[in-house]
Design an enzyme around this catalytic site. Structure first.
Site, short mmCIF file in Angstrom:
data_model
loop_
_atom_site.label_atom_id
_atom_site.label_comp_id
_atom_site.label_asym_id
_atom_site.label_seq_id
_atom_site.Cartn_x
_atom_site.Cartn_y
_atom_site.Cartn_z
N SER A 94 0.80 -1.22 0.00
CA SER A 94 0.00 0.00 0.00
C SER A 94 0.83 1.27 0.00
O SER A 94 0.41 2.29 -0.53
CB SER A 94 -0.95 0.00 1.19
N LYS A 102 -11.78 0.96 -2.51
CA LYS A 102 -10.69 1.56 -3.29
C LYS A 102 -11.13 1.58 -4.76
O LYS A 102 -11.97 2.41 -5.12
CB LYS A 102 -9.39 0.81 -3.01
N HIS A 139 -5.21 -3.24 -3.12
CA HIS A 139 -4.82 -2.24 -4.13
C HIS A 139 -4.67 -2.83 -5.53
O HIS A 139 -4.36 -2.10 -6.47
CB HIS A 139 -3.52 -1.56 -3.70
N1 PMP Z 1 -5.22 -3.87 3.47
C1 PMP Z 1 -4.52 -2.93 2.79
C2 PMP Z 1 -3.32 -3.36 2.02
C3 PMP Z 1 -4.94 -1.60 2.82
O1 PMP Z 1 -4.24 -0.66 2.18
C4 PMP Z 1 -6.09 -1.26 3.56
C5 PMP Z 1 -6.65 0.16 3.59
N2 PMP Z 1 -5.82 1.18 3.60
C6 PMP Z 1 -6.75 -2.25 4.26
C7 PMP Z 1 -6.31 -3.54 4.19
C8 PMP Z 1 -7.95 -1.93 5.11
O2 PMP Z 1 -9.08 -1.85 4.33
P1 PMP Z 1 -10.33 -0.97 4.85
O3 PMP Z 1 -9.96 0.44 4.57
O4 PMP Z 1 -11.48 -1.49 4.07
O5 PMP Z 1 -10.45 -1.26 6.32
#
Ligand code: PMP
Length: 390
Positions: free
Chosen positions: A176, A236, A204
């Protein structure tokens, strides 16, 4: 009782203070923040669907048909036809036997680990995994072991060191904060050899990478083996909200029975699930969006390399510039902001010490001219910030 103020002040002095900002417009590439208009390069709305008219219509129709609140957890009376239909769509799209909705990706990752592992088991993780995967170890009670970023020798050594209990290997599919991808085919082979589960968090990649936006996992291993667990988020590229897990029937039933973050929480609004069905259709049919996005990525990287900006090894819409020092990253973010451009300033502990960066994300909604404007401002501002520091 501990006085909270000194720690907050220390955080501020170390340039690590986080601040919210208030959007006055819908998510998009042209947004108003605290009353000022900006060109934004910091959302995860990679396909520009968050405010798509078809999704707005589907959400309204969902609310009319199913109401706004779900009113209960999935296992009580919160599981509506909208959730069920979306789960079936997601299973068909991912080519996996079943899919299960979670309220957020954070909760899905905690739920998977806590259902599959217990005290005496081992969770093996890439050092740069998302915080939700790291936090998952605590809820599960399993021992957390970390390997060097995307280093398969390091992973193999960690797996060989596990002598008892079950093992789950967990990785961001697309990292991320770095934008690079995990070598999932090699990881699946290693997990098969060591009789371990593999959890790929495709938050992502899903919707963005691979054929029809099927994600990084699918592009690497197809529908995957029974020991492979797919988690992807819906907030996303899909532009709505929530997350899902896809895998074998036994895996999904185990999650339904044992995931605390599934059992003990209210189901997402059914109207959101209904809108997500439309989002999934737009993703499937979104080759033009992905082609445009990939052209923007190439355009950005080519020009940024010419400007000698500190690009990272990413071919995804996440294009961070590794600045290093937190104060300098903040300075660069501020310089962009003064010129009407927003990019994420990412500092420890979200990234390791000394690895602060500007997290630029591209969206299919950006035009080539907007990317050129970003590059123009970045080129000048980066040199100014570097010169001021030296
Ligand atoms: N996994 C990854 C790799 C993320 O980037 C994110 C969100 N930033 C999440 C899980 C969490 O997802 P959510 O925002 O739906 O809680």
């Amino acid at each position: 009782m501990r006085d909270l103020v000194p720690a907050l002040e220390r955080r501020r002095q170390q340039h690590l203070y986080r601040q919210r900002q208030t959007l006055g417009t819908p998510q998009g590439v042209e947004i108003t923040v605290d009353g000022t208009p900006y060109l934004s390069f910091c959302s995860n709305d990679y396909l520009g669907l968050a405010n798509h008219p078809a999704l707005v219509r589907a959400l309204a129709e969902g609310a009319r048909r199913f109401g706004v609140g779900s009113g209960a957890a999935h296992l009580i009376t919160g599981h509506s036809y909208a959730h069920q239909a979306l789960e079936e769509d997601l299973a068909a799209f991912t080519g996996r036997p079943r899919a299960l909705l979670f309220s957020t990706g954070y909760m899905a990752n905690l739920g998977i680990a806590s259902a599959l592992l217990r005290r005496g088991d081992t969770l093996v993780e890439d050092r740069l995994n998302h915080a939700s995967l790291i936090d998952a170890a605590q809820l599960s009670g399993a021992r957390l072991v970390r390997y060097r970023h995307t280093d398969m020798d390091s992973l193999a050594r960690r797996l060989s060191g596990v002598s008892s209990g079950d093992t789950l290997v967990a990785t961001d599919a697309v990292f991320s904060m770095d934008g690079d991808c995990a070598p999932l085919a090699d990881m699946q082979a290693l997990c098969n050899r060591h009789d371990a589960w593999l959890l790929a968090d495709d938050a992502h990649g899903f919707g963005v990478l691979g054929e029809q936006g099927g994600g990084w996992l699918k592009s690497q291993v197809g529908e995957g083996a029974a020991n492979t667990v797919l988690m992807a988020t819906l907030g996303k590229a899909l532009g709505t909200f929530g997350a899902f897990v896809a895998g074998s029937d036994a895996l999904i039933e185990t999650l339904v029975q044992q995931s605390r973050t599934y059992v003990y929480t209210t189901a997402t609004p059914p109207a959101v699930a209904w809108a997500t069905r439309t989002a999934l259709r737009l993703v499937r049919e979104g080759d033009d969006l992905r082609t445009h996005l990939n052209e923007l990525i190439k355009r950005f990287r080519t020009a940024a390399a010419q400007l000698e900006l500190p690009l990272m090894a990413s071919l995804t819409p996440i294009q961070p510039l590794q600045v290093g020092d937190a104060a300098m990253a903040l300075g660069l973010g501020d310089a962009l902001r003064r010129q009407g451009i927003l990019a994420g300033v990412i500092r420890p502990p979200t990234v390791p010490e000394g690895a602060a960066r500007l997290r630029i994300t591209l969206s299919a909604q950006h035009t080539p001219e907007q990317v050129d404007r970003l590059l123009d401002v970045l080129g000048k501002s980066y040199r100014e910030v570097m010169n001021a520091a030296s």
